[in-house]
Each structure stands twice: as C-alpha cells, then as structure tokens.
Enzyme design. Sequence first.
Site, PDB file in Angstrom:
ATOM      1  CD  GLN A 111      41.452  29.356   7.054  1.00 33.24           C
ATOM      2  OE1 GLN A 111      41.547  29.675   5.869  1.00 33.24           O
ATOM      3  NE2 GLN A 111      41.441  28.098   7.459  1.00 33.24           N
ATOM      4  CE1 TYR A 183      48.843  27.481   1.339  1.00 31.37           C
ATOM      5  CE2 TYR A 183      47.021  26.361   2.406  1.00 31.37           C
ATOM      6  CZ  TYR A 183      47.619  26.859   1.262  1.00 31.37           C
ATOM      7  OH  TYR A 183      47.004  26.723   0.042  1.00 31.37           O
ATOM      8  NE  ARG A 232      39.443  23.978   8.012  1.00 27.52           N
ATOM      9  CZ  ARG A 232      39.090  23.646   6.781  1.00 27.52           C
ATOM     10  NH1 ARG A 232      39.832  23.986   5.752  1.00 27.52           N
ATOM     11  NH2 ARG A 232      37.977  22.999   6.552  1.00 27.52           N
ATOM     12  N   GLY A 342      31.866  22.634   2.694  1.00 25.00           N
ATOM     13  CA  GLY A 342      32.607  23.457   1.741  1.00 25.00           C
ATOM     14  C   GLY A 342      31.895  23.571   0.423  1.00 25.00           C
ATOM     15  NE  ARG A 343      34.416  19.658  -2.378  1.00 23.32           N
ATOM     16  CZ  ARG A 343      34.229  18.353  -2.640  1.00 23.32           C
ATOM     17  NH1 ARG A 343      34.257  17.932  -3.872  1.00 23.32           N
ATOM     18  NH2 ARG A 343      34.017  17.496  -1.660  1.00 23.32           N
TER      19      ARG A 343
HETATM   20  C1  LIG Z   1      37.808  26.452  -3.783  1.00 17.00           C
HETATM   21  C2  LIG Z   1      38.328  26.002  -2.437  1.00 17.00           C
HETATM   22  C3  LIG Z   1      39.105  26.867  -1.677  1.00 17.00           C
HETATM   23  C4  LIG Z   1      39.577  26.482  -0.416  1.00 17.00           C
HETATM   24  N1  LIG Z   1      40.280  27.376   0.347  1.00 17.00           N
HETATM   25  C5  LIG Z   1      40.587  27.073   1.635  1.00 17.00           C
HETATM   26  C6  LIG Z   1      41.120  28.067   2.519  1.00 17.00           C
HETATM   27  O1  LIG Z   1      41.270  29.264   2.174  1.00 17.00           O
HETATM   28  N2  LIG Z   1      41.422  27.683   3.780  1.00 17.00           N
HETATM   29  C7  LIG Z   1      41.230  26.401   4.222  1.00 17.00           C
HETATM   30  O2  LIG Z   1      41.538  26.095   5.377  1.00 17.00           O
HETATM   31  N3  LIG Z   1      40.704  25.456   3.399  1.00 17.00           N
HETATM   32  C8  LIG Z   1      40.357  25.771   2.155  1.00 17.00           C
HETATM   33  N4  LIG Z   1      39.731  24.837   1.356  1.00 17.00           N
HETATM   34  C9  LIG Z   1      39.337  23.526   1.927  1.00 17.00           C
HETATM   35  C10 LIG Z   1      37.893  23.592   2.445  1.00 17.00           C
HETATM   36  O3  LIG Z   1      37.782  24.441   3.573  1.00 17.00           O
HETATM   37  C11 LIG Z   1      37.380  22.213   2.869  1.00 17.00           C
HETATM   38  O4  LIG Z   1      38.160  21.716   3.929  1.00 17.00           O
HETATM   39  C12 LIG Z   1      37.405  21.217   1.725  1.00 17.00           C
HETATM   40  O5  LIG Z   1      36.820  21.771   0.554  1.00 17.00           O
HETATM   41  C13 LIG Z   1      36.667  19.939   2.085  1.00 17.00           C
HETATM   42  O6  LIG Z   1      35.312  20.206   2.360  1.00 17.00           O
HETATM   43  P1  LIG Z   1      34.152  19.854   1.267  1.00 17.00           P
HETATM   44  O7  LIG Z   1      34.425  18.431   0.878  1.00 17.00           O
HETATM   45  O8  LIG Z   1      32.893  20.050   2.007  1.00 17.00           O
HETATM   46  O9  LIG Z   1      34.354  20.779   0.105  1.00 17.00           O
HETATM   47  C14 LIG Z   1      39.285  25.180   0.076  1.00 17.00           C
HETATM   48  C15 LIG Z   1      38.507  24.315  -0.699  1.00 17.00           C
HETATM   49  C16 LIG Z   1      38.020  24.707  -1.933  1.00 17.00           C
HETATM   50  C17 LIG Z   1      37.147  23.767  -2.732  1.00 17.00           C
END
Ligand SMILES: Cc1cc2nc3c(=O)[nH]c(=O)nc-3n(C[C@H](O)[C@H](O)[C@H](O)COP(=O)(O)O)c2cc1C
Length: 375
Positions: A111, A183, A232, A342-343
């Site tokens: 990314q 961003y 994205r 994600g998480r």
């Molecule tokens: C620790 C953490 C770091 C993240 N870093 C990014 C990132 O670098 N780029 C991005 O587009 N989204 C980032 N996100 C958002 C995740 O890609 C994702 O969209 C978000 O966590 C929702 O998905 P989930 O509910 O399955 O966690 C981050 C989320 C978390 C929890």
Amino acid sequence: MKHCSDGARSGVARLFEPVDIAGLSLRNRVVMAPMTRSFSPGGVPGPDVAAYYRRRAENDVGLIITEGTAIDRPSAANDPGVPHFHGEAALAGWTRVLEAVHGAGGKIWPQLWHVGALRSASGSWRPPQPFESPSGLSRPGRESGVAMTEADIEATIDAFARAAGDAKRLGFDGVELHGAHGYLIDQFFWDGSNQRTDRFGGATIAERTRFACEVIRAVRAATGPGFPICIRLSQWKQQHFPARLALTPDEMASWLQPLADAGVDVIHCSTRRFWEPEFEGSDLNFAGWAKKLTGLPTITVGSVGLTGEFVASFGGEKSEPASLDELLRRLEREEFDLVAVGRALIANPDWARKVREGRFDELAAYDRSILAELA
Ligand SMILES: Cc1cc2nc3c(=O)[nH]c(=O)nc-3n(C[C@H](O)[C@H](O)[C@H](O)COP(=O)(O)O)c2cc1C
C-alpha cells in the site's frame, strides 16, 4: 454466539473459492487489510515483518495488502517505524517479505502512502521536512506544514510512479494507492483540505480527482498494462469523521468514474462497518455502490467478524468475534468481490483457516494491547 448460521455455510464456500481480479488469480476472496504496525526501524522491514505476513499467507489469506509504506518524499511518513518503499535497504526488506508470502502461496500488494498534512496521533516525531499537502491544511482552519507547489505535486506523482515501478520490478502482484482516511490523496479530494485555485483544486469532486488521476496514469505508465492497480477510498476522514465526499450516487459516480477512466482496476471501499447502507433507499454499502457505478471489482472492509469498529478499538474498546451471516449474504448476491479483514487477522493470524474449517469457537477477540507485539 453462533458465528455462521447453517444457511450461510454456502457463503463460506463462496468466500474461499478461487477468483480472478484484474487478471490476478487469487486462491480465495479473503484479503488482509493494510495495517500500520511501525515495526520497521529506519523504514526497513526486517525478518520479523516478513514472518508476520508469512504467518497470514500460510494460513489461507488470499491477498495481503501491506501496511502503508512511504513513497520517496521527505515527509511522506509521520512515524519513524513506518516502512519505506524506496532505497536499497527498504526494498531489500520488502523483497524478503514478498518471498515469504509467495513461498506460502499468497499474493501481495504494497500500500503506497503519503500522509500529507496529517501528523501522527501518537508521538511528537517530525519528518526532516515540513508536512506537505494541497493547501497546508489538515482540515478547515487547521494549518499543518506547507501547501505544495506544482513542482512538489509533479515530484510526488513521480514518487508514486517510481514506487509502483519498483513493486512490479521486484515481483509484487499489484499495488494499492492509499487514497483514504484523510491522507494526501484524500486531502486533494476533500474541499475541507483542498482550497487550491489551480487545476488541482475546484468546486466539484470531479475536479478534485485530478491529482489522484495523474497518480494513477503515472503508475500505469510505470507498470504497464496487466498490473493490478487498486485505490483505497473512504468518505470519512480521521480528522473529521462526518465528512462525506459524495452525498448522492451521482456525486459518487463523478468521484469514481474519473479514477476508473484513469486506469484503476480495483476500488477498496473503506468503511468502519461494512453493513451500513451508503445512501438512503438501498441497503448497498460503499463497495456495492462503487461496483454498481463503475463496473469494477471492489473490496469491502469494516468490522468483518467483530462486534466493534476499529476507531473505538484505538480508544480501548474490545471487539469480540461476531457472526459472518450478513457478510456472506452480501457476498452471495455479489455486492462486492473481495473481503478485507483487519483486526480479526491481527488477533488471529489463522483467521481465514479457522473460518474455512468452521472453527468459529476458536477465534480470539481483538484488543489494542495486541498491537504491542508483531506476532
Ligand atoms: C492498527 C491499525 C493500523 C491501520 N493502518 C492502516 C494503514 O496503514 N492503511 C490503511 O489504509 N488503513 C489502515 N487501518 C485501517 C484498516 O485497514 C481497516 O480498514 C480497519 O481496521 C477496519 O477493518 P477491521 O474492522 O476489520 O479492523 C489500520 C487499522 C488498524 C487497526
């Protein structure tokens, strides 16, 4: 809690069927969402980062989208542990990651990221040069760093293109451009942060897509045809959660169509809760509308398999495993093509395997304390 009803089991099969996206063959529809971990001192991802991604690939994740990785601009990153996607050492580190993921049968896109005017929410570290953005604003009335000159904009477009060219040269399976969450690319989209009066600004969302379109065209020129380019996007901004770039489907079309025309292949629609309807009068989510309006494959994301959403989780809220029924219902009706997790994948490196095998009771909850280690 039952995580998947009997009726939804065919949906699980659909989640794990092979699929071709933009000419790329994936073994299933499960994507690891990009997540910044800040474990790359000096911008170099080490063997621990390679092992972290490998663990997800060897446990059935179809496509890994890496954490945001900084393009070659002095203030592209806002944290010293964020990996770079330029320079010999960082690219050698990424090659190690790539080989680890491919060795486990997975596919991987970096990314590509520039933070624009957004300093890190945690920590006081500052890059060697001021933050740069369309108008030197992170949100209306909030000054941050400098407004970019046309020369800065050209150099930044070139930096995105060089990173994408390197990704292709090294053997990555595509790239994702981080155009979401407030961003740099998103700062051009949003009138709250883009007040330029030159060709990179404008009163309409269509006009404010110019920067993203030029990035996409330059990335395409650097990578050639047949190399998947994903962008994205999000309506929300972390500096202003209620912000919306498109209030109607027509407005959304005037945001997305220029990106599609510029050559993007996949749209990754970032929402905090995938089940929320994007507009009144239909239950389609953002990814559903993006697919319907552009005809491009889309990725959905947001609280898949978890009870709570990620912004609240940064504040300390715990998220428990949750049913997949609604996700699988939407996947069955082809609302979107891929599902980013994600998480749940941080808490369960083997999330995909456990779901595939129906071992829902073995899934662990997510709590932000897990972020302290790269496991
Ligand atoms: C620790 C953490 C770091 C993240 N870093 C990014 C990132 O670098 N780029 C991005 O587009 N989204 C980032 N996100 C958002 C995740 O890609 C994702 O969209 C978000 O966590 C929702 O998905 P989930 O509910 O399955 O966690 C981050 C989320 C978390 C929890």
